[in-house]
Design an enzyme around this catalytic site. Structure first.
Site, short mmCIF file in Angstrom:
data_model
loop_
_atom_site.label_atom_id
_atom_site.label_comp_id
_atom_site.label_asym_id
_atom_site.label_seq_id
_atom_site.Cartn_x
_atom_site.Cartn_y
_atom_site.Cartn_z
N LYS A 22 0.85 -1.20 0.00
CA LYS A 22 0.00 0.00 0.00
C LYS A 22 0.88 1.25 0.00
CE LYS A 22 -1.69 1.46 4.06
NZ LYS A 22 -1.31 2.83 4.43
N ASN A 23 1.89 1.27 0.87
CA ASN A 23 2.67 2.50 1.04
C ASN A 23 3.69 2.75 -0.07
OD1 ASN A 23 1.16 2.96 3.25
ND2 ASN A 23 2.74 2.44 4.75
N ARG A 92 -4.95 10.62 4.48
CA ARG A 92 -3.97 11.70 4.60
C ARG A 92 -2.86 11.60 3.56
NH1 ARG A 92 -2.56 13.18 8.77
NH2 ARG A 92 -0.47 13.72 8.16
N CYS A 116 -4.52 12.23 13.04
CA CYS A 116 -5.25 10.96 12.99
C CYS A 116 -5.04 10.29 14.34
CB CYS A 116 -4.77 10.10 11.83
SG CYS A 116 -3.25 9.24 12.17
N ARG A 121 0.63 14.37 13.24
CA ARG A 121 1.10 14.16 11.86
C ARG A 121 1.09 15.44 11.02
NH1 ARG A 121 -1.05 8.51 9.78
NH2 ARG A 121 0.79 8.67 8.44
N PRO A 122 1.84 16.42 11.44
CA PRO A 122 1.91 17.67 10.68
C PRO A 122 2.57 17.47 9.32
CG PRO A 122 3.62 17.62 12.34
CD PRO A 122 2.75 16.41 12.60
N ILE A 123 2.46 18.46 8.44
CA ILE A 123 3.11 18.37 7.12
C ILE A 123 4.07 19.54 6.93
CG2 ILE A 123 1.24 17.06 6.00
CD1 ILE A 123 0.42 19.84 4.75
N ASP A 304 5.09 0.48 12.01
CA ASP A 304 3.86 -0.17 11.53
C ASP A 304 3.75 -1.62 11.96
OD1 ASP A 304 3.69 1.60 8.32
OD2 ASP A 304 3.24 2.19 10.38
N ILE A 326 8.44 6.92 16.84
CA ILE A 326 8.05 7.64 15.61
C ILE A 326 6.78 8.48 15.82
CG2 ILE A 326 7.45 7.39 13.17
CD1 ILE A 326 10.32 6.50 13.77
N ARG A 396 -8.59 -0.75 4.83
CA ARG A 396 -7.76 0.30 4.21
C ARG A 396 -6.42 -0.27 3.79
NH1 ARG A 396 -7.31 5.82 7.28
NH2 ARG A 396 -5.99 6.00 5.45
C1 EPZ Z 1 4.36 6.90 6.33
O1 EPZ Z 1 3.57 7.91 6.92
C2 EPZ Z 1 3.46 5.68 6.23
N1 EPZ Z 1 2.33 6.00 5.37
C3 EPZ Z 1 2.98 5.28 7.62
O2 EPZ Z 1 2.21 4.08 7.48
C4 EPZ Z 1 4.21 4.97 8.48
O3 EPZ Z 1 3.78 4.65 9.80
C5 EPZ Z 1 5.13 6.20 8.51
O4 EPZ Z 1 5.49 6.58 7.17
C6 EPZ Z 1 6.42 5.94 9.28
O5 EPZ Z 1 7.11 4.87 8.70
C7 EPZ Z 1 2.51 6.03 4.03
O6 EPZ Z 1 3.60 5.81 3.52
C8 EPZ Z 1 1.30 6.35 3.20
P1 EPZ Z 1 6.34 10.30 8.41
P2 EPZ Z 1 4.10 9.45 6.95
O7 EPZ Z 1 6.16 11.58 7.67
O8 EPZ Z 1 4.95 9.70 5.78
C9 EPZ Z 1 6.69 13.60 11.75
C10 EPZ Z 1 0.34 2.70 7.78
O9 EPZ Z 1 -0.15 2.14 8.76
N2 EPZ Z 1 6.52 14.60 10.66
O10 EPZ Z 1 7.50 9.44 8.07
O11 EPZ Z 1 2.92 10.31 7.19
C11 EPZ Z 1 5.45 12.77 12.00
O12 EPZ Z 1 4.55 13.43 12.85
C12 EPZ Z 1 0.82 4.13 7.87
O13 EPZ Z 1 0.48 2.16 6.65
C13 EPZ Z 1 6.60 15.95 10.96
O14 EPZ Z 1 6.82 16.34 12.12
O15 EPZ Z 1 5.02 9.44 8.25
C14 EPZ Z 1 6.02 11.51 12.62
O16 EPZ Z 1 6.22 11.74 14.00
C15 EPZ Z 1 0.60 4.71 9.26
N3 EPZ Z 1 6.43 16.87 9.97
C16 EPZ Z 1 7.38 11.34 11.91
O17 EPZ Z 1 7.68 12.63 11.34
C17 EPZ Z 1 6.20 16.49 8.67
O18 EPZ Z 1 6.07 17.37 7.79
C18 EPZ Z 1 7.39 10.32 10.80
O19 EPZ Z 1 6.29 10.61 9.97
C19 EPZ Z 1 6.11 15.10 8.38
C20 EPZ Z 1 6.28 14.18 9.39
#
Ligand code: EPZ
Length: 418
Positions: A22-23, A92, A116, A121-123, A304, A326, A396
């Site tokens: 999926k990811n 998201r 969520c 999960r900020p961007i 995950d 994480i 999902r």
């Molecule tokens: C990806 O989410 C995966 N989703 C998640 O899988 C997975 O848990 C996660 O990576 C970590 O491996 C997809 O790939 C679609 P991150 P993502 O940005 O990219 C912080 C599942 O169950 N952060 O790597 O959203 C964030 O809050 C899902 O399949 C910021 O602070 O995760 C987190 O603490 C759940 N600012 C850390 O970084 C940002 O702009 C890692 O998040 C972006 C992230």
């Protein structure tokens, strides 16, 4: 809402095929926006999240033809550059259209994805990276509006390793003018797969899979074809199921080297794992020992898989310490596992799990994708029946989970909620 019912006590044996990831599929399907022809992707998993992202791509003007696990996307004539709230709030990862739209059309208006269950999960890192590439960013009325005549290569450092942040910026940089260097980039296999797709489109990328990725922007990208890589988290989930039930299960169509951290921890717990090509055989013929785990970015133990491994440790001999580094709120499954008889104490980002002799079936509530999977795993070993409500969370990210579990001997079925 449907529910899944599991009758505990069955030992899992046999063979199960792992679906596409999926990811990996989500960013790869979105990358078709960067080209003006027909991209063909195979081994795409049939999941709710995939259907959601395809709806979003169609709302932007792309033409989508889905034929089983093969998806064709023609983004020649994009008609819109807005990702509306009602689509983004459901999934998201929709934020992944932000950068490709700015790179291709010079404009994007994407609803801010809310938080969520597992965290805020900020961007901010996605937006900081896009700004570094020369885009102007406005946030108004719950939407991000980004504009750029032509993005320019830049040196970008990610304060935190972000998987979709790395993917988003990599897609923008592929069409930027000049060289972009991403530092502290995510190294996940899904990031590497996206880079391979972009390179198949004509992008010039070095270092994908390491923490420094260099992208030399090109004028345009052409359509490509790609087979989605296996889902390492689905595979890990089935490995945990085999270990939990003292089973002997062979996973096919998987990529064992993407699962080194998970395999290592299972072997420490006493599970026998043999890999051969794209197959993994998991045999658990003795008591499971307690093992400590801390989640980390790849190639560390994946967040995950944290909930799934916690179920295994709940049935192990001894005490294990599980640290979630994480996400700030990824222990929601704990209260539900306690209802099944697990002995888990939480202190901040750390859970202390004491193995118990048995779990006992009960009705439980799914909260997020991987927590739901952990409740199914618990049901496999809990005495009696376990009912998992709000099972849409599972749909999902797991393709036909009950059919696949039944195939290897589980007593599991879906019921229409009354
Ligand atoms: C990806 O989410 C995966 N989703 C998640 O899988 C997975 O848990 C996660 O990576 C970590 O491996 C997809 O790939 C679609 P991150 P993502 O940005 O990219 C912080 C599942 O169950 N952060 O790597 O959203 C964030 O809050 C899902 O399949 C910021 O602070 O995760 C987190 O603490 C759940 N600012 C850390 O970084 C940002 O702009 C890692 O998040 C972006 C992230």
């Amino acid at each position: 809402m449907d529910k899944i019912v599991v009758e505990g006590g069955k030992r899992l044996t046999g063979t199960v095929a792992i679906s596409g990831a999926k990811n990996a599929a989500l960013p790869i399907l979105v990358s078709a926006l960067l080209t003006d022809g027909v991209c063909t992707f195979t081994n795409v998993p049939d999941l709710q999240d995939i259907r959601s992202i395809l709806l979003l791509l169609e709302s932007l003007g792309a033409r989508v033809v889905a034929d089983g696990h093969t998806i064709k996307i023609d983004a020649a004539t994009l008609a819109a550059s807005e990702a509306p709230y009602d689509l983004v709030r459901k999934m998201r990862a929709s934020i992944l259209v932000l950068c490709p739209l700015v790179a291709r059309l010079g404009h994007a208006r994407v609803s801010l994805p809310g938080g969520c269950a597992i965290g805020a999960r900020p961007i901010n890192l996605h937006l900081k990276g896009l700004e570094r590439l020369g885009a102007t960013i406005d946030i108004r009325h719950g939407y991000v509006e980004a504009r750029a005549h032509r993005l320019k290569g830049a040196d970008i450092y990610f304060d935190t390793v972000t998987v979709t942040g790395t993917e988003n910026i990599m897609m923008a940089a592929a069409l930027a003018d000049g060289v972009t260097v991403l530092r502290n980039a995510a190294r996940e296999p899904e990031v590497v797969a996206l880079a391979e797709v972009l390179m198949g489109m004509g992008a010039d990328i070095q270092g994908a899979g390491t923490s420094v990725v260099t992208i030399n922007g090109v004028e345009e990208l052409r359509p490509t074809t790609f087979e989605i890589i296996p889902d390492r988290i689905e595979a890990g989930t089935f490995m945990a199921a085999a270990a939990l039930t003292g089973g002997d299960v062979t996973l096919t169509h998987c990529q064992p080297d993407h699962l080194s951290a998970v395999s290592d921890k299972l072997q420490q717990a006493g599970v026998v794992i043999r890999s051969q090509g794209t197959s993994l055989r998991v045999t658990a013929d003795k008591a499971i020992a307690s093992v400590d785990v801390r989640t980390q970015t790849y190639p560390g133990f994946p967040t995950d898989m944290q909930a799934q491994f916690m179920v295994l440790m709940s049935c192990a001999e001894g005490q294990s310490i599980i640290k979630e580094t994480i996400f700030e709120n990824r222990f929601i499954h704990v209260s539900e596992l306690r209802r099944l008889g697990a002995d888990i104490t939480i202190s901040g980002d750390t859970a202390v799990v004491r193995g118990v002799k048995a779990l006992f079936g009960a009705p439980v509530m799914a909260s997020d994708l991987r927590a739901s999977a952990s409740l199914v795993l618990a049901g496999l070993v809990a005495e009696g029946l376990t009912e998992i409500n709000r099972v849409y969370h599972i749909d999902r990210g797991y393709e036909q989970i009950e059919e696949k579990m039944r195939q290897i001997g589980a007593a599991i079925w879906r019921e229409k909620a009354s």
